[in-house]
Scaffold this active site. Structure first.
Site, PDB file in Angstrom:
ATOM      1  CG  HIS B  68      -0.298  -0.095   2.467  1.00  0.00           C
ATOM      2  ND1 HIS B  68       0.394  -1.187   2.956  1.00  0.00           N
ATOM      3  CD2 HIS B  68      -0.056   1.069   3.328  1.00  0.00           C
ATOM      4  CE1 HIS B  68       0.754  -0.772   4.303  1.00  0.00           C
ATOM      5  NE2 HIS B  68       0.277   0.343   4.541  1.00  0.00           N
ATOM      6  CG  HIS B  70       0.512   4.301   4.973  1.00  0.00           C
ATOM      7  ND1 HIS B  70      -0.288   3.326   5.835  1.00  0.00           N
ATOM      8  CD2 HIS B  70       0.050   5.380   4.782  1.00  0.00           C
ATOM      9  CE1 HIS B  70      -1.456   4.096   5.963  1.00  0.00           C
ATOM     10  NE2 HIS B  70      -1.325   5.370   5.525  1.00  0.00           N
ATOM     11  CG  ASP B  72       4.827   2.378   7.337  1.00  0.00           C
ATOM     12  OD1 ASP B  72       4.209   2.815   6.581  1.00  0.00           O
ATOM     13  OD2 ASP B  72       4.690   1.720   8.480  1.00  0.00           O
ATOM     14  CG  HIS B  73       3.935  -0.519   4.106  1.00  0.00           C
ATOM     15  ND1 HIS B  73       3.879  -1.756   4.516  1.00  0.00           N
ATOM     16  CD2 HIS B  73       3.724   0.183   5.408  1.00  0.00           C
ATOM     17  CE1 HIS B  73       3.424  -2.128   5.760  1.00  0.00           C
ATOM     18  NE2 HIS B  73       3.550  -0.962   6.119  1.00  0.00           N
ATOM     19  CG  HIS B 157      -3.858  -0.383   6.381  1.00  0.00           C
ATOM     20  ND1 HIS B 157      -3.692   0.163   7.456  1.00  0.00           N
ATOM     21  CD2 HIS B 157      -2.779   0.443   5.836  1.00  0.00           C
ATOM     22  CE1 HIS B 157      -2.626   0.594   7.953  1.00  0.00           C
ATOM     23  NE2 HIS B 157      -1.949   1.020   6.726  1.00  0.00           N
ATOM     24  CG  ASP B 178       0.424  -2.061   7.688  1.00  0.00           C
ATOM     25  OD1 ASP B 178       1.329  -2.945   7.775  1.00  0.00           O
ATOM     26  OD2 ASP B 178       0.757  -0.746   7.622  1.00  0.00           O
ATOM     27  CD  GLU B 203      -1.021  -4.873  10.511  1.00  0.00           C
ATOM     28  OE1 GLU B 203      -0.212  -4.325  11.623  1.00  0.00           O
ATOM     29  OE2 GLU B 203      -2.062  -4.475  10.169  1.00  0.00           O
ATOM     30  CG  HIS B 414       4.075  -3.536  10.208  1.00  0.00           C
ATOM     31  ND1 HIS B 414       3.377  -2.646  10.910  1.00  0.00           N
ATOM     32  CD2 HIS B 414       4.323  -2.427   9.369  1.00  0.00           C
ATOM     33  CE1 HIS B 414       3.031  -1.462  10.531  1.00  0.00           C
ATOM     34  NE2 HIS B 414       3.731  -1.268   9.549  1.00  0.00           N
TER      35      HIS B 414
END
EC number: 3.1.27.-
Lengths: 658, 600
Positions: B68, B70, B72-73, B157, B178, B203, B414
């Site tokens: 996705h 975000h 941090d991904h 998410h 996530d 996660e 995660h």
């Protein structure tokens, strides 16, 4: 494998495929050309239509004059319009496991099938297909239900009476099976049986068959289907397009290596070029409006209309039409325009890129924003106060038998300033116009059918190379009106197998293999040997488990020692009757080496005699005789098990086991 | 022995910098390519040199999958593909592909323009990186190559978030990214079918949390915001532009409407308008209710929420401001926080998880004196509230997903090590599957034993299935055949067919044994005696007496003949082929014992 053909309409197919243990219905098309035999349903009472004379037989018998009316030499049924359903008697439809829908035009008969045949299976379709299909059905139901008609004619359907009627009523097929439109409740119930699928999604049916929708390039969410097992593949091609319009392009590569390709839904107007038609559409529209006339475009609420609006978006300003109002009237106009903007993933690359910006993929959003295009649920209400002429009206139904279009035909038909432009290819425009004759308004025929034409088909078939092609009979000969055009038919080798309504085809298919899984423990125990360079063999003795149409081979259970000399009946069913079979043998025995081996193992007094086919080896001391031929060995001895086993093992050393 | 290997380069016992290497069936796949919000140095990106020291990443990795948008991904993606160098395919869903580059550009701007970092990826690199992206549909089976296939499932998410199944032959791994197992105001719940992967990588952000009902949390949130606004305070809600922001906007919008509140709600400019556009155009990815009603009312057209201008922060009176980014580590949210922190009437609501090292994390852990840049100390007097609105599955949700997918084993990423430990035990207890929680750089190796698919000739299959009197499909049966292996094509056929295909002739091996019986009667009578004896002894076999006087047991032939020298002895000729070896041998030993004296 069999194909049951339930519809005779090549672009509105309905076939049932029996493949392995599954029964799969391919599309659910509803032939609506039957409605052309009926009088239009006006929104407001039309004196002209209600005063049409009743029709009477040549001898003056007028007993049908309540049911049949005459208009300009044509006879029409004065009744609620009815549709020609797919065949329901050819196969028990309650046995259908799944229905695969290829595009929203090919699902219009769904409520008749799912609600009235005992059908208990699942329907598969893409999300745009379902959403837009729902809109088309909603519009249809709305058009018919909002003008309730008391009269339902049935006398004329009597076989003996139908014979006496003039053409085309006389020749109408299967009139006894014609049905009225379904209700919204039936639509909702039918649609609730649909499971949504995405392109290239692999859907397992009972572990036996896998079905996969592929993009067909014809409409939003339109698909072709692959129906395959591990060793057989059927492609179902229905309503495909290679033109770049709004939908995602057609996936051709995945159709390769098919054993059978069922080909339906080709263009209905093979001689017209869609691009040229769009140009003609625009110029005729502009011409009429400039002269102060109105333009009527009978259309479906989704599909080609998006492309037409996009063309007009680019054309309006350059043609000086900025001040002309464009109206789109349909009970589902708003929904259709909104839905078109949210299916980014189903659109062509260009449109997808726009969504990433993020901008609406279709420019009709801007036409609406700038008030150039207005949409209304019907001509009652807001429309009547906003209505300005000259104008352009997009509205349904393209058959001209129901919907708001009927009103505009009555309203504008008398003036030669106005023009009706036919763009939808599903209905013959002359037949559609028949109950409105005599007409003063201009009629332009610009059918836009983006589906495959015969040149594209022949290219496609060359590329994907199916072993066999199956298609409606209409495609195996030139169109009746152009019987000299040998290019307007499918040309392939071997010749296509053709079908017609109510026929059952046995498909030329020979299933030879089935997938089976060898469990790792069994695989480890196999001893392969190389027979020829690159080819290895291993004999397999294993336990076959079959569950959910999947086969698995597991290692055989270890032979249990019979206890107490008696065979006990085993309680468990899981252990099969464990009779270990001996393998087949192959090879031949070279006599000299065999004799040497015998000597090595302590046999003496060996005599070899030649025979017609081989040799006889005599072990005189043991009174044993061994006949050796090319393909057989026969050991004849006394009942000395030790000796026999020794000889057997010596022979086996020279042979290969299978 | 085939095996599956998993090595987290990030998100191993940690939140942030998600990046997990998976080797399955000889294929190497990288799952996510994230950045770490808690670091500003080298540690913010995964250590890609781990993948290969000398070779090119493209040669080593078969594909990259992004779950996705975000950061941090996906935050390290342009660095990975353009600066380290990767030219293979990158898979993500359509909404992720649309939104990802915007967030990356935003991230780049903050890093380079505001913090003045050099040697960061450029706008052009983001564009070039996105060219390598292949968009996938939900449930579409994407054939990466002939053997490797991937399939996306809905994850909830955020818009476009997906879980991915990675499959080679009969081995598979599912990576959840996530996900959220409960539908919220704008997204649906994650869903996966019973795909029974060898390994589920999930996660575990909320590994130990079991959240109370969402309704309570929402009521709580609205109450707090309402109270603060009533007393004239300013409310700051740090959010990421896309995701929770839309959820909370819908929540506040409907509340404002119902309560007829007048205090202004602002959304920090920039991404807002655009973000809401994405939600409108990708409405098919939202929950069912929004999808159903969007024609009448699009939930992402807000009436009460207006664009924020920096100057508004100093306006008197109450207001609610949504500002980015969500962890108060930079940008506008941090600026506003500094302005408002000193007033106890004001309030900051942290609606999501904060990574260690961020201001958000500090104030949530109770710190009230913050050291800011330039040795300034900021005293936090405003009310600090935490509300878990991040759309991650809680412990219950994670267990639910494990139950749905039925994996053979589970691997946690995660999340925080301590919490993972707890969840690991719970999973092992409840599902009786092994559960792993590797740290970054640590490799988990799972041996697998895939079954081997081969083609069986229908003739053989049907013959075996027809055997036995009761054609009970469920009963296992013994099958005998020959496996022909040619290149990678494996076929199981009957032995006869194998011989035929290879152009080999069968060699028949036959035995004929002479059994001497003491019996002075005529040969025919001896045969009758043999027949009745065998008939009574071999109940399970088919024993027949043929018109020509011979006796058969199955396909074994027995003939009685006179002895050339001794009239009191008869010779039984027992003849069988090698395939009947066992029965033949059994028969001769049986006959050797002689016949019972006739009862008559």
């Amino acid at each position: 494998m069999k194909l049951y053909c339930l519809s005779g309409h090549p672009t509105l197919p309905c076939n049932v495929l029996k493949f392995k243990s599954t029964t799969i219905m391919l599309d659910c098309g509803l032939d609506m050309t039957s409605t052309l035999n009926f009088l239009p349903l006006p929104l407001v009472q039309s004196p002209r239509l209600s005063n049409l004379p009743g029709w009477s037989l040549k001898d003056g018998n007028a007993f049908l004059d309540k049911e049949l009316k005459e208009c300009s030499g044509h006879v029409f049924v004065d009744s609620v319009p009815e549709f020609c359903l797919p065949e329901t008697e050819l196969i028990d439809l309650s046995t259908v496991d799944v229905i695969l829908i290829s595009n929203y035009h090919c699902m219009m008969a769904l409520p008749y099938i799912t609600e009235h045949t005992g059908f208990t299976g699942t329907v598969y379709a893409t999300e745009p297909t379902v959403q837009i299909g729902r809109l088309l059905m909603e519009e249809l139901v709305n058009f018919i239900e909002r003008v309730p008609k008391a009269q339902s004619a049935s006398l004329w359907k009597n076989k003996d009476i139908q014979r006496l009627l003039p053409s085309p009523l006389k020749d109408a097929v299967e009139v006894s099976t014609w049905r009225r439109c379904y209700t919204m409740q039936e639509v909702n119930s039918a649609l609730s049986k649909i499971q949504l699928v995405g392109y290239s999604q692999k859907i397992e049916l009972f572990g036996a068959v896998q079905v996969t929708p592929l993009s067909s390039g014809y409409a939003l969410g339109s698909s072709n289907w692959i129906i395959q097992s591990h060793y057989e593949k059927v492609s179902y091609v229905s309503g495909s397009s290679l033109l770049t319009t709004h939908p995602q392009p057609m996936d051709q590569a995945s159709l390769k290596n098919s054993d059978v390709l069922v080909l339906t839904g080709l263009t209905q107007i093979p001689t017209a070029n869609p691009d040229g038609m769009v140009g003609e559409f625009c110029s005729n529209l502009a011409l009429t409006v400039r002269n102060g006339g109105n333009v009527l475009v009978p259309c479906y609420p989704s599909g080609v209309i998006y492309d037409l609006l996009e063309c007009l978006y680019q054309y309006i300003d350059s043609a000086g039409l900025s001040n002309i109002p464009f109206y789109f009237i349909s009970p589902v106009a708003n929904s259709s325009l909104e839905f078109s903007q949210i299916f980014a993933e189903w659109l062509c690359h260009n449109k997808q890129t726009k969504v990433y910006l993020p901008e609406p993929p279709f420019p009709h959003a801007e036409l609406i924003q700038t008030n150039k295009l207005k949409h209304y649920p019907s001509l009652h209400g807001d429309f009547s106060s906003d209505f300005r002429q000259p104008c352009v009206v997009f509205t349904g139904h393209p058959s001209l038998r129901f919907g708001d279009v009927v009103h505009f035909m009555e309203l504008w038909g008398k003036s030669s300033l106005n023009t009706v432009i036919f763009t939808e290819p599903d209905f013959s425009y002359l037949e559609a116009l028949a109950p409105y004759q005599p007409l003063a308004m201009k009629c332009i025929y610009c059918p836009i059918d983006t589906r495959l034409n015969f040149i594209q088909v022949s290219k496609l078939l060359k590329e994907v190379q199916p072993l066999h092609v199956v298609c409606p009979e209409q495609y195996t000969q030139p169109p009746p009106a152009q019987s000299h055009r040998m290019d307007l038919m499918i040309d392939c080798q071997p010749p296509a197998m053709s079908y017609r309504r109510a026929e059952v085809l046995a498909l030329p298919f020979k299933r030879r293999y089935e997938k089976i899984e060898i469990m790792p423990e069994l695989a480890d125990s196999l001893v392969p040997m190389e027979i020829k360079p690159g080819i290895s063999l291993a004999t397999v003795s294993a336990v076959l488990h079959t569950k959910d149409n999947k086969h698995v081979l597991q290692p055989p259970p270890r032979p249990t020692q019979p206890t107490g000399g008696k065979k006990r009946k085993r309680a468990s069913d899981d252990i099969p009757d464990c009779k270990v079979l001996k393998p087949l043998l192959s090879g031949s025995i070279p006599v000299e080496q065999f004799v040497q081996a015998l000597e090595k193992h302590g046999f003496s007094d060996i005599k070899v005699e030649d025979t017609a086919k081989g040799h006889i080896v005599l072990l005189q001391e043991a009174e044993t005789l061994i006949q050796i031929e090319e393909d057989s060995t026969h050991i004849i001895c006394d009942n000395d098990e030790m000796l026999r086993v020794r000889l057997r093992d010596l022979v086996l050393k020279f042979l290969q086991k299978f | 022995m085939p095996e599956i290997r998993v090595t987290p380069l990030g998100a191993g016992q940690d939140v942030g910098r998600s990046c997990i290497l998976v080797s399955i069936g000889g294929k190497n796949v990288m799952l996510d390519c994230g950045m770490h919000m808690g670091f500003n140095d080298d540690r913010r990106f995964p250590d890609f040199s781990y993948i290969t020291r000398n070779g090119r990443l493209t040669d080593f990795l078969d594909c990259v999958i992004i779950s996705h948008f975000h950061l941090d991904h996906c935050g390290a993606l342009p660095y990975f593909s353009e600066m380290v160098g990767y030219d293979g395919p990158i898979y993500m869903t359509h909404p992720t592909q649309a939104i990802c580059p915007i967030l990356l550009e935003d991230y780049r701007k903050i890093a380079v323009d505001k913090k003045g970092e050099a040697n960061f990826f450029t706008s052009q690199m983001i564009k070039d990186c996105m060219k390598k992206v292949v968009a996938v549909h939900l449930h579409q089976t994407v054939q990466v190559d002939d053997e490797l296939e991937i399939k996306a499932y809905y994850a909830g998410h955020v818009l476009g978030a997906a879980m991915f199944q990675i499959k080679v032959g009969s081995e598979s791994v599912v990576y959840t990214g996530d996900y959220n197992m409960t539908p919220d105001r704008h997204l649906g719940a994650a869903w996966i079918d019973k795909c029974r992967p060898n390994l589920l990588i999930t996660e575990s952000t909320y590994a130990t949390t079991i959240r109370d009902s969402k309704r309570c949390r929402e009521r709580d949130f609205l109450k707090k915001v309402h109270e603060a606004v009533e007393r004239g305070g300013k409310v700051l809600i740090p959010v990421f532009a896309l995701g929770r922001a839309q959820e909370l906007c819908i929540l506040l919008e409907t509340f404002w409407e119902r309560m007829n509140l007048k205090a202004p709600i602002y959304f920090s400019t920039g991404l807002t308008e655009k973000a809401n556009h994405y939600y409108k155009l990708f409405i098919t990815w939202t929950n069912q209710k929004i999808r159903k009603t969007f024609v009448q009312r699009n939930m992402f057209e807000f009436k009460h929420i207006k664009a924020f201008d920096r100057a508004f922060a100093d306006n008197p009176g109450p207001m609610v401001v949504f500002a980015t980014p969500g962890m108060l580590h930079a940008g506008q949210s941090l600026q506003i926080f500094r302005k408002w922190a000193g007033n106890e009437k004001n309030m900051v609501i942290m609606p999501g998880y904060c990574v260690q090292g961020t201001v958000g994390h500090k104030i949530l852990s109770g710190q009230r004196k913050l050291e800011m840049e330039g040795r300034q100390v900021l005293e936090v007097k405003m009310q600090v509230e935490y509300m878990s609105f991040s759309a991650h599955a809680d412990a219950k949700g994670i267990m639910q997903l494990v139950g749905q997918a039925e994996p053979e084993s589970v691997l946690l990423v995660h999340g925080e090590a301590k919490k993972m430990e707890f969840l690991k035990q719970k999973i092992e207890q409840e599902f009786r599957v092994s559960c792993y929680m590797p740290a970054n750089g640590e490799t988990v190796t799972l041996p697998t034993s895939p079954s081997i698919p081969v083609g069986i000739s229908l003739g053989l299959l049907k013959r075996e299935m027809a055997q036995g009197l009761l054609p009970d499909a469920k009963k296992p049966r013994l099958l005998h055949g020959t496996l022909i292996m040619k290149d990678s094509n494996f076929r199981l056929v009957s032995s006869e067919q194998a011989l035929k295909e290879l152009g080999l002739a069968e060699h028949q091996l036959r035995f004929t044994c002479r059994v001497h019986l003491h019996d002075p009667r005529k040969e025919q009578e001896t045969a009758v005696r043999v027949y009745s004896h065998l008939k009574s002894v071999l109940k399970e076999h088919c024993v027949q007496h043929l018109p020509d006087g011979s006796v058969t047991v199955e396909s074994i032939l027995i003939q009685a003949a006179a002895h050339s020298e001794d009239p009191g002895t008869k010779v039984l000729l027992v003849s069988w082929t090698y395939q009947d070896e066992e029965l033949g041998s059994h028969l001769t030993s049986l006959l050797k014992k002689g016949l019972p004296q006739a009862a008559s």
